[in-house]
Design an enzyme around this catalytic site. Structure first.
Site, PDB file in Angstrom:
ATOM      1  N   ASN A 131       0.819  -1.209   0.000  1.00 42.64           N
ATOM      2  CA  ASN A 131       0.000   0.000   0.000  1.00 42.64           C
ATOM      3  C   ASN A 131       0.856   1.264   0.000  1.00 42.64           C
ATOM      4  O   ASN A 131       1.862   1.336   0.699  1.00 42.64           O
ATOM      5  CB  ASN A 131      -0.952  -0.010   1.197  1.00 42.64           C
ATOM      6  N   VAL A 132       0.418   2.239  -0.776  1.00 44.83           N
ATOM      7  CA  VAL A 132       1.141   3.514  -0.872  1.00 44.83           C
ATOM      8  C   VAL A 132       0.521   4.567   0.043  1.00 44.83           C
ATOM      9  O   VAL A 132       1.020   5.682   0.115  1.00 44.83           O
ATOM     10  CB  VAL A 132       1.150   4.010  -2.338  1.00 44.83           C
ATOM     11  N   ASP A 133      -0.566   4.194   0.769  1.00 46.28           N
ATOM     12  CA  ASP A 133      -1.129   5.136   1.740  1.00 46.28           C
ATOM     13  C   ASP A 133      -0.274   5.092   3.008  1.00 46.28           C
ATOM     14  O   ASP A 133       0.613   4.243   3.130  1.00 46.28           O
ATOM     15  CB  ASP A 133      -2.591   4.793   2.052  1.00 46.28           C
ATOM     16  N   HIS A 175       5.884  -0.575  -2.609  1.00 48.33           N
ATOM     17  CA  HIS A 175       5.440   0.176  -3.803  1.00 48.33           C
ATOM     18  C   HIS A 175       5.486   1.690  -3.593  1.00 48.33           C
ATOM     19  O   HIS A 175       4.810   2.436  -4.302  1.00 48.33           O
ATOM     20  CB  HIS A 175       4.032  -0.289  -4.207  1.00 48.33           C
ATOM     21  N   GLY A 191      -5.599  -9.003   2.584  1.00 47.00           N
ATOM     22  CA  GLY A 191      -6.155  -8.056   1.632  1.00 47.00           C
ATOM     23  C   GLY A 191      -5.370  -7.827   0.365  1.00 47.00           C
ATOM     24  O   GLY A 191      -5.262  -6.700  -0.112  1.00 47.00           O
ATOM     25  N   THR A 192      -4.795  -8.912  -0.192  1.00 38.63           N
ATOM     26  CA  THR A 192      -4.152  -8.759  -1.499  1.00 38.63           C
ATOM     27  C   THR A 192      -4.686  -9.808  -2.472  1.00 38.63           C
ATOM     28  O   THR A 192      -4.957 -10.944  -2.082  1.00 38.63           O
ATOM     29  CB  THR A 192      -2.611  -8.841  -1.408  1.00 38.63           C
ATOM     30  N   SER A 193      -4.834  -9.440  -3.736  1.00 36.54           N
ATOM     31  CA  SER A 193      -5.302 -10.383  -4.756  1.00 36.54           C
ATOM     32  C   SER A 193      -4.180 -11.321  -5.180  1.00 36.54           C
ATOM     33  O   SER A 193      -4.410 -12.315  -5.864  1.00 36.54           O
ATOM     34  CB  SER A 193      -5.802  -9.602  -5.975  1.00 36.54           C
ATOM     35  N   ASN A 244      -8.895 -12.767   3.578  1.00 42.30           N
ATOM     36  CA  ASN A 244      -9.447 -12.092   2.401  1.00 42.30           C
ATOM     37  C   ASN A 244     -10.906 -12.535   2.243  1.00 42.30           C
ATOM     38  O   ASN A 244     -11.196 -13.725   2.360  1.00 42.30           O
ATOM     39  CB  ASN A 244      -8.648 -12.491   1.153  1.00 42.30           C
TER      40      ASN A 244
HETATM   41  N1  APR Z   1     -10.437  -6.743   4.029  1.00 42.93           N
HETATM   42  C1  APR Z   1      -9.554  -7.649   3.496  1.00 42.93           C
HETATM   43  N2  APR Z   1      -9.400  -7.859   2.159  1.00 42.93           N
HETATM   44  C2  APR Z   1     -10.204  -7.160   1.339  1.00 42.93           C
HETATM   45  C3  APR Z   1     -11.159  -6.216   1.812  1.00 42.93           C
HETATM   46  C4  APR Z   1     -11.251  -6.029   3.217  1.00 42.93           C
HETATM   47  N3  APR Z   1     -12.107  -5.162   3.751  1.00 42.93           N
HETATM   48  N4  APR Z   1     -11.811  -5.669   0.731  1.00 42.93           N
HETATM   49  C5  APR Z   1     -11.259  -6.252  -0.384  1.00 42.93           C
HETATM   50  N5  APR Z   1     -10.299  -7.144  -0.009  1.00 42.93           N
HETATM   51  C6  APR Z   1      -9.439  -7.946  -0.884  1.00 42.93           C
HETATM   52  C7  APR Z   1     -10.022  -8.255  -2.252  1.00 42.93           C
HETATM   53  O1  APR Z   1     -10.802  -9.444  -2.229  1.00 42.93           O
HETATM   54  C8  APR Z   1      -8.779  -8.408  -3.113  1.00 42.93           C
HETATM   55  O2  APR Z   1      -8.337  -9.760  -3.127  1.00 42.93           O
HETATM   56  O3  APR Z   1      -8.297  -7.170  -1.138  1.00 42.93           O
HETATM   57  C9  APR Z   1      -7.732  -7.555  -2.399  1.00 42.93           C
HETATM   58  C10 APR Z   1      -7.327  -6.285  -3.133  1.00 42.93           C
HETATM   59  O4  APR Z   1      -6.651  -6.680  -4.300  1.00 42.93           O
HETATM   60  P1  APR Z   1      -6.074  -5.582  -5.314  1.00 42.93           P
HETATM   61  O5  APR Z   1      -7.092  -4.559  -5.538  1.00 42.93           O
HETATM   62  O6  APR Z   1      -5.524  -6.333  -6.476  1.00 42.93           O
HETATM   63  O7  APR Z   1      -4.901  -4.889  -4.484  1.00 42.93           O
HETATM   64  P2  APR Z   1      -3.410  -5.417  -4.220  1.00 42.93           P
HETATM   65  O8  APR Z   1      -3.368  -6.909  -4.163  1.00 42.93           O
HETATM   66  O9  APR Z   1      -2.879  -4.673  -3.076  1.00 42.93           O
HETATM   67  O10 APR Z   1      -2.677  -4.913  -5.566  1.00 42.93           O
HETATM   68  C11 APR Z   1      -1.296  -5.085  -5.668  1.00 42.93           C
HETATM   69  O11 APR Z   1      -1.253  -3.790  -7.660  1.00 42.93           O
HETATM   70  O12 APR Z   1      -2.188  -2.053  -8.746  1.00 42.93           O
HETATM   71  C12 APR Z   1      -1.055  -2.467  -8.118  1.00 42.93           C
HETATM   72  O13 APR Z   1       0.611  -1.218  -7.027  1.00 42.93           O
HETATM   73  C13 APR Z   1      -0.723  -1.615  -6.910  1.00 42.93           C
HETATM   74  O14 APR Z   1       0.040  -2.308  -4.718  1.00 42.93           O
HETATM   75  C14 APR Z   1      -0.891  -2.573  -5.735  1.00 42.93           C
HETATM   76  C15 APR Z   1      -0.664  -3.919  -6.381  1.00 42.93           C
END
Ligand code: APR
Length: 251
Positions: free
Chosen positions: A108-110, A125, A197-199, A223
């Site tokens: 996260n960048v926040d 990131h 919380g990451t995809s 997640n």
């Molecule tokens: N609590 C936990 N997980 C959650 C919640 C929540 N309240 N809401 C959504 N999620 C999950 C979603 O199901 C999803 O799997 O968080 C994940 C968010 O995934 P992405 O939007 O792909 O974010 P992230 O995995 O952090 O992306 C990675 O991609 O775009 C680039 O640089 C950016 O750091 C980012 C990187």
């Protein structure tokens, strides 16, 4: 929370209390309940509405600096208005109570982890609230000192066409020096890795769960949805960061 998840949370809590080294990897879902949109959630995710290559790449910035600058200014406003949620606070509480045990790695960048108290989090990131120069120019002492920039959208060098850009890692760019190495080391050494919380769509961050698992750690994933790295987990908790982490780190 159903009985099954309650038991799994209790199991994970015991492991975290017994662990000497804990690694937590977070993604955009960690900040979703603070009102900061994720990237890939259907409809609500930023990439469902915007083209990542247009807005989060150097080529995109060079082709339309104002569009990209304004988009980041808009996101920065959202970050400044947001507050750490119960999940951020639970992580910071654990680190405060058990100094030296937790390595927090974030995509996260926040700055919500930092505002909650985890000021030593490894930021893979970058930082959306940070400005830096697009490139090195003979007029600027360092990439990070933008104090002489002429205001604008984006600000620019008073002597040449060099532009100020947000201090985040764009697609196709290198991660900050040494941060990924430190994250891999922590993943390799930990007893428990918790992924929140990451995809799992973006590498090299997504590879850290595998590093931990292959080194013998217990891997847990939190997640509400399936992620691309679920296969690395010994335990999957279907819930949210603010909803589940307080129970996981309760003492
Ligand atoms: N609590 C936990 N997980 C959650 C919640 C929540 N309240 N809401 C959504 N999620 C999950 C979603 O199901 C999803 O799997 O968080 C994940 C968010 O995934 P992405 O939007 O792909 O974010 P992230 O995995 O952090 O992306 C990675 O991609 O775009 C680039 O640089 C950016 O750091 C980012 C990187």
């Amino acid at each position: 929370m159903d009985e099954h998840t309650r038991r799994d949370v209790a199991d994970l809590r015991v492991r975290l209390l017994a662990a000497q080294k804990v690694c937590v990897l977070t993604g955009a879902g960690m900040s979703a309940e603070s009102g900061i949109p994720t990237f890939r959630d259907a409809q609500t995710g930023l990439w469902a509405k915007f083209d990542p290559m247009q807005l989060a790449s150097e080529a995109g910035f060079r082709s339309d600096p104002r569009l990209v600058w304004d988009w980041y200014e808009h996101r920065r406003e959202g970050v400044r208005r947001a507050l750490p949620n119960a999940g951020h606070l639970a992580l910071a509480g654990y680190a405060r109570r058990r100094p030296g045990r937790l390595t927090l790695i974030t995509q996260n960048v926040d700055d919500l982890h930092q505002r909650a108290g985890n000021t030593d989090a490894l930021r893979l990131h970058g930082d959306i609230l940070l400005d830096r120069w697009l490139e090195r120019c003979t007029h600027q002492p360092s990439l990070l000192d933008v104090s002489s920039a002429v205001p604008g959208r984006p600000p620019k060098c008073p002597h040449c066409a060099n532009l100020v850009r947000p201090g985040v890692v764009w697609f196709g760019e290198q991660l900050p020096d040494g941060v990924m190495e430190a994250a891999e080391q922590a993943a390799f050494e930990c007893d428990v890795m918790l992924v929140v919380g990451t995809s799992g769509a973006v590498w090299p961050a997504a590879g850290l769960a595998q590093v931990a698992r292959e080194a013998g750690a217990h891997v847990a994933i939190l997640n509400p949805q399936e992620s691309a790295i679920d296969g690395e987990a010994h335990l999957i908790l279907r819930g949210t960061a603010a909803g589940v982490l307080p129970g996981v780190f309760a003492e």
